[in-house]
Design a protein around this motif. Structure first.
Motif, mmCIF file in Angstrom:
data_model
loop_
_atom_site.group_PDB
_atom_site.id
_atom_site.type_symbol
_atom_site.label_atom_id
_atom_site.label_comp_id
_atom_site.label_asym_id
_atom_site.label_seq_id
_atom_site.Cartn_x
_atom_site.Cartn_y
_atom_site.Cartn_z
ATOM 1 N N TRP A 124 0.841 -1.208 0.000
ATOM 2 C CA TRP A 124 0.000 0.000 0.000
ATOM 3 C C TRP A 124 0.873 1.255 0.000
ATOM 4 O O TRP A 124 0.724 2.125 -0.851
ATOM 5 C CB TRP A 124 -0.920 -0.024 1.220
ATOM 6 C CG TRP A 124 -1.807 1.180 1.346
ATOM 7 C CD1 TRP A 124 -1.513 2.348 1.992
ATOM 8 C CD2 TRP A 124 -3.119 1.340 0.807
ATOM 9 N NE1 TRP A 124 -2.567 3.214 1.901
ATOM 10 C CE2 TRP A 124 -3.566 2.627 1.172
ATOM 11 C CE3 TRP A 124 -3.962 0.524 0.071
ATOM 12 C CZ2 TRP A 124 -4.813 3.106 0.810
ATOM 13 C CZ3 TRP A 124 -5.211 1.009 -0.299
ATOM 14 C CH2 TRP A 124 -5.630 2.281 0.075
ATOM 15 N N ASN A 125 1.789 1.335 0.956
ATOM 16 C CA ASN A 125 2.616 2.533 1.099
ATOM 17 C C ASN A 125 3.562 2.728 -0.082
ATOM 18 O O ASN A 125 3.696 3.842 -0.596
ATOM 19 C CB ASN A 125 3.399 2.486 2.413
ATOM 20 C CG ASN A 125 2.494 2.638 3.610
ATOM 21 O OD1 ASN A 125 1.473 3.318 3.573
ATOM 22 N ND2 ASN A 125 2.859 1.979 4.700
ATOM 23 N N ASP A 126 4.222 1.657 -0.524
ATOM 24 C CA ASP A 126 5.160 1.772 -1.642
ATOM 25 C C ASP A 126 4.457 2.197 -2.921
ATOM 26 O O ASP A 126 4.977 3.008 -3.687
ATOM 27 C CB ASP A 126 5.892 0.446 -1.877
ATOM 28 C CG ASP A 126 6.890 0.113 -0.781
ATOM 29 O OD1 ASP A 126 7.162 0.977 0.087
ATOM 30 O OD2 ASP A 126 7.401 -1.030 -0.792
ATOM 31 N N THR A 127 3.268 1.665 -3.155
ATOM 32 C CA THR A 127 2.526 2.004 -4.372
ATOM 33 C C THR A 127 2.099 3.464 -4.352
ATOM 34 O O THR A 127 2.230 4.169 -5.349
ATOM 35 C CB THR A 127 1.298 1.091 -4.532
ATOM 36 O OG1 THR A 127 1.741 -0.270 -4.562
ATOM 37 C CG2 THR A 127 0.544 1.400 -5.809
ATOM 38 N N LEU A 128 1.595 3.919 -3.209
ATOM 39 C CA LEU A 128 1.128 5.307 -3.137
ATOM 40 C C LEU A 128 2.283 6.306 -3.136
ATOM 41 O O LEU A 128 2.070 7.481 -3.440
ATOM 42 C CB LEU A 128 0.228 5.502 -1.919
ATOM 43 C CG LEU A 128 -1.129 4.817 -2.032
ATOM 44 C CD1 LEU A 128 -1.950 5.029 -0.777
ATOM 45 C CD2 LEU A 128 -1.891 5.288 -3.261
ATOM 46 N N GLU A 129 3.485 5.856 -2.822
ATOM 47 C CA GLU A 129 4.662 6.725 -2.959
ATOM 48 C C GLU A 129 4.956 7.000 -4.419
ATOM 49 O O GLU A 129 5.430 8.074 -4.772
ATOM 50 C CB GLU A 129 5.896 6.048 -2.349
ATOM 51 C CG GLU A 129 6.174 6.405 -0.934
ATOM 52 C CD GLU A 129 7.449 5.729 -0.431
ATOM 53 O OE1 GLU A 129 8.394 5.521 -1.224
ATOM 54 O OE2 GLU A 129 7.479 5.413 0.761
ATOM 55 N N LYS A 130 4.672 6.005 -5.285
ATOM 56 C CA LYS A 130 5.052 6.095 -6.691
ATOM 57 C C LYS A 130 3.924 6.529 -7.613
ATOM 58 O O LYS A 130 4.161 7.115 -8.653
ATOM 59 C CB LYS A 130 5.578 4.739 -7.171
ATOM 60 C CG LYS A 130 6.834 4.312 -6.459
ATOM 61 C CD LYS A 130 7.229 2.910 -6.838
ATOM 62 C CE LYS A 130 8.405 2.469 -5.986
ATOM 63 N NZ LYS A 130 8.700 1.066 -6.119
ATOM 64 N N LEU A 131 2.693 6.198 -7.245
ATOM 65 C CA LEU A 131 1.554 6.460 -8.125
ATOM 66 C C LEU A 131 0.487 7.285 -7.423
ATOM 67 O O LEU A 131 0.284 7.144 -6.230
ATOM 68 C CB LEU A 131 0.921 5.140 -8.581
ATOM 69 C CG LEU A 131 1.791 4.153 -9.342
ATOM 70 C CD1 LEU A 131 1.043 2.849 -9.557
ATOM 71 C CD2 LEU A 131 2.230 4.730 -10.673
ATOM 72 N N GLU A 132 -0.185 8.110 -8.193
ATOM 73 C CA GLU A 132 -1.350 8.835 -7.689
ATOM 74 C C GLU A 132 -2.570 8.105 -8.221
ATOM 75 O O GLU A 132 -2.756 7.994 -9.435
ATOM 76 C CB GLU A 132 -1.314 10.276 -8.211
ATOM 77 C CG GLU A 132 -2.235 11.195 -7.481
ATOM 78 C CD GLU A 132 -2.002 12.635 -7.895
ATOM 79 O OE1 GLU A 132 -3.000 13.294 -8.221
ATOM 80 O OE2 GLU A 132 -0.848 13.084 -7.882
ATOM 81 N N LEU A 133 -3.379 7.556 -7.326
ATOM 82 C CA LEU A 133 -4.475 6.689 -7.737
ATOM 83 C C LEU A 133 -5.837 7.334 -7.548
ATOM 84 O O LEU A 133 -6.049 8.098 -6.612
ATOM 85 C CB LEU A 133 -4.423 5.377 -6.941
ATOM 86 C CG LEU A 133 -3.142 4.563 -7.056
ATOM 87 C CD1 LEU A 133 -3.238 3.305 -6.207
ATOM 88 C CD2 LEU A 133 -2.838 4.214 -8.499
#
Length: 141
Positions: free
Chosen positions: A23-32
């Motif tokens: 969750w955290n790693d993905t939201l660091e890289k992408l704006e969803l």
């Protein structure tokens, strides 16, 4: 843009270590978008379930008894395979990049396959854009 717009949404309740990290790693890289956040939550829960099933498989046997007492693969193996496939598909939907792709070059599986086939067949020439046959008809060369 306000600070609220830049702050990633909090992780859903009940995520385990691996799901929370995803969750955290993905939201660091992408704006969803909100619908993508739902997909990310599903991916995080799948990741946690994979850890749980993997631990259960580690504690048990790779083989179990079938309906007639014959040795069969532990049913967790099939479940783990299915979870991995589902997780992979969700991550692909979210636009996670693969090694060798940059953010501007997110390819679909069929595009990756075509690119790999062209590279095998044509070598370095495959890197040049391929023009359709109909567009070459007017060439004088």
């Amino acid at each position: 843009m306000s600070d609220d717009e830049n702050t990633p949404p909090p992780a859903p309740e009940g995520l385990g270590e691996r799901g929370l990290r995803l969750w955290n790693d993905t939201l660091e890289k992408l704006e969803l978008d909100p619908d993508e956040l739902l997909l990310l939550e599903e991916a995080a829960r799948l990741a946690d379930e994979l850890d749980t099933m993997g631990a259960a498989l580690d504690e048990g046997d790779l083989l179990s008894k079938g309906s007639r007492g014959q040795p069969v693969a532990n049913p967790l193996i099939r479940e783990i395979r299915g979870h991995r496939l589902a997780l992979s598909r969700i991550l692909r939907q979210l636009g996670a990049t693969r090694p060798g792709e940059d953010d501007q070059e997110r390819l679909t599986p069929s595009q990756r396959g075509r690119k790999a086939a062209l590279a095998r067949h044509h070598g370095d020439r495959a890197l040049a854009p391929v023009r359709p046959m109909w567009s070459r008809q007017g060439d004088a060369s």
